[in-house]
Design a protein around this motif. Structure first.
Motif, PDB file in Angstrom:
ATOM      1  N   LEU A   9       0.845  -1.193   0.000  1.00 32.26           N
ATOM      2  CA  LEU A   9       0.000   0.000   0.000  1.00 32.26           C
ATOM      3  C   LEU A   9       0.880   1.243   0.000  1.00 32.26           C
ATOM      4  O   LEU A   9       1.698   1.439   0.902  1.00 32.26           O
ATOM      5  CB  LEU A   9      -0.916  -0.002   1.222  1.00 32.26           C
ATOM      6  CG  LEU A   9      -2.008   1.073   1.271  1.00 32.26           C
ATOM      7  CD1 LEU A   9      -2.987   0.902   0.103  1.00 32.26           C
ATOM      8  CD2 LEU A   9      -2.757   1.013   2.604  1.00 32.26           C
ATOM      9  N   ASP A  10       0.737   2.057  -1.049  1.00 31.71           N
ATOM     10  CA  ASP A  10       1.479   3.310  -1.186  1.00 31.71           C
ATOM     11  C   ASP A  10       0.503   4.460  -1.311  1.00 31.71           C
ATOM     12  O   ASP A  10      -0.648   4.277  -1.752  1.00 31.71           O
ATOM     13  CB  ASP A  10       2.356   3.291  -2.444  1.00 31.71           C
ATOM     14  CG  ASP A  10       3.393   2.187  -2.432  1.00 31.71           C
ATOM     15  OD1 ASP A  10       4.053   2.026  -1.389  1.00 31.71           O
ATOM     16  OD2 ASP A  10       3.524   1.478  -3.444  1.00 31.71           O
ATOM     17  N   TYR A  11       0.977   5.655  -0.968  1.00 31.94           N
ATOM     18  CA  TYR A  11       0.137   6.844  -1.104  1.00 31.94           C
ATOM     19  C   TYR A  11       0.945   7.976  -1.741  1.00 31.94           C
ATOM     20  O   TYR A  11       2.106   8.211  -1.381  1.00 31.94           O
ATOM     21  CB  TYR A  11      -0.383   7.320   0.260  1.00 31.94           C
ATOM     22  CG  TYR A  11      -1.038   8.675   0.173  1.00 31.94           C
ATOM     23  CD1 TYR A  11      -2.357   8.803  -0.235  1.00 31.94           C
ATOM     24  CD2 TYR A  11      -0.313   9.836   0.440  1.00 31.94           C
ATOM     25  CE1 TYR A  11      -2.945  10.049  -0.368  1.00 31.94           C
ATOM     26  CE2 TYR A  11      -0.891  11.094   0.319  1.00 31.94           C
ATOM     27  CZ  TYR A  11      -2.208  11.198  -0.091  1.00 31.94           C
ATOM     28  OH  TYR A  11      -2.783  12.424  -0.237  1.00 31.94           O
ATOM     29  N   ALA A  12       0.304   8.679  -2.661  1.00 28.59           N
ATOM     30  CA  ALA A  12       0.877   9.896  -3.236  1.00 28.59           C
ATOM     31  C   ALA A  12      -0.221  10.664  -3.950  1.00 28.59           C
ATOM     32  O   ALA A  12      -1.055  10.074  -4.651  1.00 28.59           O
ATOM     33  CB  ALA A  12       2.007   9.571  -4.219  1.00 28.59           C
ATOM     34  N   ASP A  13      -0.240  11.974  -3.771  1.00 32.08           N
ATOM     35  CA  ASP A  13      -1.115  12.866  -4.534  1.00 32.08           C
ATOM     36  C   ASP A  13      -2.581  12.440  -4.486  1.00 32.08           C
ATOM     37  O   ASP A  13      -3.257  12.346  -5.515  1.00 32.08           O
ATOM     38  CB  ASP A  13      -0.653  12.946  -5.993  1.00 32.08           C
ATOM     39  CG  ASP A  13       0.752  13.499  -6.119  1.00 32.08           C
ATOM     40  OD1 ASP A  13       1.117  14.365  -5.298  1.00 32.08           O
ATOM     41  OD2 ASP A  13       1.491  13.050  -7.017  1.00 32.08           O
ATOM     42  N   HIS A  14      -3.069  12.144  -3.297  1.00 28.17           N
ATOM     43  CA  HIS A  14      -4.471  11.774  -3.055  1.00 28.17           C
ATOM     44  C   HIS A  14      -4.843  10.391  -3.571  1.00 28.17           C
ATOM     45  O   HIS A  14      -6.023  10.040  -3.599  1.00 28.17           O
ATOM     46  CB  HIS A  14      -5.437  12.810  -3.667  1.00 28.17           C
ATOM     47  CG  HIS A  14      -5.235  14.193  -3.140  1.00 28.17           C
ATOM     48  ND1 HIS A  14      -5.425  14.520  -1.809  1.00 28.17           N
ATOM     49  CD2 HIS A  14      -4.836  15.343  -3.758  1.00 28.17           C
ATOM     50  CE1 HIS A  14      -5.163  15.798  -1.635  1.00 28.17           C
ATOM     51  NE2 HIS A  14      -4.793  16.320  -2.792  1.00 28.17           N
ATOM     52  N   VAL A  15      -3.852   9.592  -3.964  1.00 27.25           N
ATOM     53  CA  VAL A  15      -4.110   8.252  -4.487  1.00 27.25           C
ATOM     54  C   VAL A  15      -3.414   7.205  -3.612  1.00 27.25           C
ATOM     55  O   VAL A  15      -2.206   7.286  -3.383  1.00 27.25           O
ATOM     56  CB  VAL A  15      -3.601   8.099  -5.936  1.00 27.25           C
ATOM     57  CG1 VAL A  15      -3.828   6.673  -6.436  1.00 27.25           C
ATOM     58  CG2 VAL A  15      -4.290   9.104  -6.852  1.00 27.25           C
ATOM     59  N   ALA A  16      -4.184   6.224  -3.151  1.00 28.81           N
ATOM     60  CA  ALA A  16      -3.621   5.071  -2.458  1.00 28.81           C
ATOM     61  C   ALA A  16      -3.600   3.909  -3.438  1.00 28.81           C
ATOM     62  O   ALA A  16      -4.636   3.559  -4.014  1.00 28.81           O
ATOM     63  CB  ALA A  16      -4.452   4.710  -1.228  1.00 28.81           C
ATOM     64  N   THR A  17      -2.429   3.342  -3.659  1.00 29.28           N
ATOM     65  CA  THR A  17      -2.283   2.209  -4.585  1.00 29.28           C
ATOM     66  C   THR A  17      -2.167   0.921  -3.782  1.00 29.28           C
ATOM     67  O   THR A  17      -1.218   0.736  -3.018  1.00 29.28           O
ATOM     68  CB  THR A  17      -1.048   2.381  -5.484  1.00 29.28           C
ATOM     69  OG1 THR A  17      -1.189   3.595  -6.225  1.00 29.28           O
ATOM     70  CG2 THR A  17      -0.928   1.215  -6.450  1.00 29.28           C
ATOM     71  N   LEU A  18      -3.154   0.064  -3.951  1.00 25.05           N
ATOM     72  CA  LEU A  18      -3.222  -1.222  -3.243  1.00 25.05           C
ATOM     73  C   LEU A  18      -2.829  -2.314  -4.230  1.00 25.05           C
ATOM     74  O   LEU A  18      -3.536  -2.537  -5.220  1.00 25.05           O
ATOM     75  CB  LEU A  18      -4.635  -1.437  -2.709  1.00 25.05           C
ATOM     76  CG  LEU A  18      -4.911  -2.603  -1.761  1.00 25.05           C
ATOM     77  CD1 LEU A  18      -6.249  -2.370  -1.023  1.00 25.05           C
ATOM     78  CD2 LEU A  18      -4.956  -3.944  -2.463  1.00 25.05           C
ATOM     79  N   THR A  19      -1.703  -2.973  -3.967  1.00 26.12           N
ATOM     80  CA  THR A  19      -1.183  -3.987  -4.881  1.00 26.12           C
ATOM     81  C   THR A  19      -1.283  -5.372  -4.262  1.00 26.12           C
ATOM     82  O   THR A  19      -0.719  -5.629  -3.195  1.00 26.12           O
ATOM     83  CB  THR A  19       0.292  -3.702  -5.239  1.00 26.12           C
ATOM     84  OG1 THR A  19       0.395  -2.395  -5.812  1.00 26.12           O
ATOM     85  CG2 THR A  19       0.817  -4.736  -6.230  1.00 26.12           C
ATOM     86  N   LEU A  20      -2.015  -6.258  -4.912  1.00 25.34           N
ATOM     87  CA  LEU A  20      -2.033  -7.663  -4.506  1.00 25.34           C
ATOM     88  C   LEU A  20      -0.665  -8.235  -4.837  1.00 25.34           C
ATOM     89  O   LEU A  20      -0.212  -8.155  -5.984  1.00 25.34           O
ATOM     90  CB  LEU A  20      -3.138  -8.415  -5.259  1.00 25.34           C
ATOM     91  CG  LEU A  20      -4.545  -7.803  -5.190  1.00 25.34           C
ATOM     92  CD1 LEU A  20      -5.521  -8.624  -6.022  1.00 25.34           C
ATOM     93  CD2 LEU A  20      -5.023  -7.675  -3.761  1.00 25.34           C
ATOM     94  N   ASN A  21      -0.001  -8.841  -3.852  1.00 27.49           N
ATOM     95  CA  ASN A  21       1.422  -9.124  -4.003  1.00 27.49           C
ATOM     96  C   ASN A  21       1.766 -10.597  -3.750  1.00 27.49           C
ATOM     97  O   ASN A  21       2.659 -10.907  -2.975  1.00 27.49           O
ATOM     98  CB  ASN A  21       2.228  -8.220  -3.058  1.00 27.49           C
ATOM     99  CG  ASN A  21       3.718  -8.268  -3.318  1.00 27.49           C
ATOM    100  OD1 ASN A  21       4.150  -8.322  -4.462  1.00 27.49           O
ATOM    101  ND2 ASN A  21       4.511  -8.279  -2.254  1.00 27.49           N
ATOM    102  N   ARG A  22       1.061 -11.485  -4.444  1.00 24.29           N
ATOM    103  CA  ARG A  22       1.434 -12.908  -4.438  1.00 24.29           C
ATOM    104  C   ARG A  22       1.535 -13.382  -5.897  1.00 24.29           C
ATOM    105  O   ARG A  22       0.815 -14.290  -6.329  1.00 24.29           O
ATOM    106  CB  ARG A  22       0.421 -13.759  -3.675  1.00 24.29           C
ATOM    107  CG  ARG A  22       0.264 -13.396  -2.195  1.00 24.29           C
ATOM    108  CD  ARG A  22      -0.633 -14.394  -1.483  1.00 24.29           C
ATOM    109  NE  ARG A  22       0.056 -15.684  -1.334  1.00 24.29           N
ATOM    110  CZ  ARG A  22      -0.515 -16.872  -1.562  1.00 24.29           C
ATOM    111  NH1 ARG A  22      -1.767 -16.954  -1.985  1.00 24.29           N
ATOM    112  NH2 ARG A  22       0.174 -17.981  -1.400  1.00 24.29           N
TER     113      ARG A  22
END
Length: 277
Positions: free
Chosen positions: A22-35
């Protein structure tokens, strides 16, 4: 992109490792499924992590868009068949917990003030993949993306809210066909029936999704949240009321011999022999 590069570019790294990033930048949270090694198949650790990530987004008013994506070749191939099969006759009790986490995550995505955008490559299948697609506000797919329900082929029922949301998106008859035949839908058909919004070339998926996410993040946040709430009001209420029955049905069916046979058949790459037991 490495965590060091993300930091240099102004990202806040909220979750740096594990089955969900989970990352955040510029009002966007990026949720990456990581398997990626398991086509982002959902095990209990991933489902718990998705729920926690969604709650983190709920708790930060800066988040205007949640961008859901999958690492590797596939968005999400559904539940982790190997983990499920390893539970044997205890599968029913195990899936009560698993389904609870998935349903909490789906309910959380629907209730988020932030707009949820899913970026789909490869397969989106089962309650994990198709369920997340159904629970998103907007979906961008690669031209080669594929969609499948998948539950009944292993002796189970749809979950992740798909049993309620899918008929609203594509109509009852199409939803029944998708769920009962388990046929694979290509991206063009998925767009034509209203399951996804847009199709882009495979090599342009990430870039085009980021452009869309950026435009959405620039919108008036309170207006976007209110519009989302109004759009989901009818479907969302149906989902909330039907999730307990969906969870009960999944747990009940997963306790059957047919469910264990279905999982074994997938692992052994053969046709299942269902007996109704």
């Amino acid at each position: 992109m490495t965590s060091e590069l993300k930091t240099a570019l102004g990202y806040e790294c909220w979750v740096a490792e594990g089955p969900v990033l989970l990352d955040y930048a510029d009002h966007v949270a990026t949720l990456t499924l990581n398997r990626p090694e398991s086509s982002n198949g959902m095990n209990i650790a991933m489902m718990r992590a998705i729920h926690e990530a969604v709650m983190r987004c709920h708790g930060d008013p800066r988040v205007r868009v949640v961008h859901v994506r999958g690492a590797g070749a596939n968005f999400c191939a559904g539940g982790d068949v190997r983990e499920f099969a390893s539970k044997g006759e205890a599968l029913g009790d195990f899936l009560r917990t698993v389904t609870a986490y998935l349903q909490m995550a789906v309910g959380g995505l629907i209730r988020l003030n932030a707009t949820v955008v899913s970026e789909v490559q490869g397969y989106a299948a089962g309650g994990g993949g198709l369920g997340l697609v159904c629970a998103s506000d907007l979906v961008v797919a690669a031209k080669s993306a594929r969609f499948m329900a998948g539950a009944t082929r292993v002796g189970m029922a749809p979950d992740g809210g798909a049993s309620v949301i899918l008929p609203h998106l594509v109509g009852f008859r199409r939803a029944a066909e998708i769920v009962l035949t388990n046929r694979v839908l290509g991206a063009e058909e998925a767009q034509a029936i209203g399951l996804i919004n847009s199709i882009v070339p495979d090599d342009g998926l990430a870039g085009e999704t980021r452009k869309l996410v950026g435009r959405l993040a620039a919108n008036a946040p309170r207006a976007s949240a209110a519009a989302k709430r109004l759009l989901w009001s009818g479907i969302g209420l149906s989902v909330e009321s039907c999730l307990p029955e969906e969870a009960r049905t999944v747990a009940e069916l997963s306790s059957t011999a047919d469910a264990r046979e279905g999982l074994a058949a997938v692992l052994e790459k053969r046709t299942p022999n269902f007996t109704g037991a």
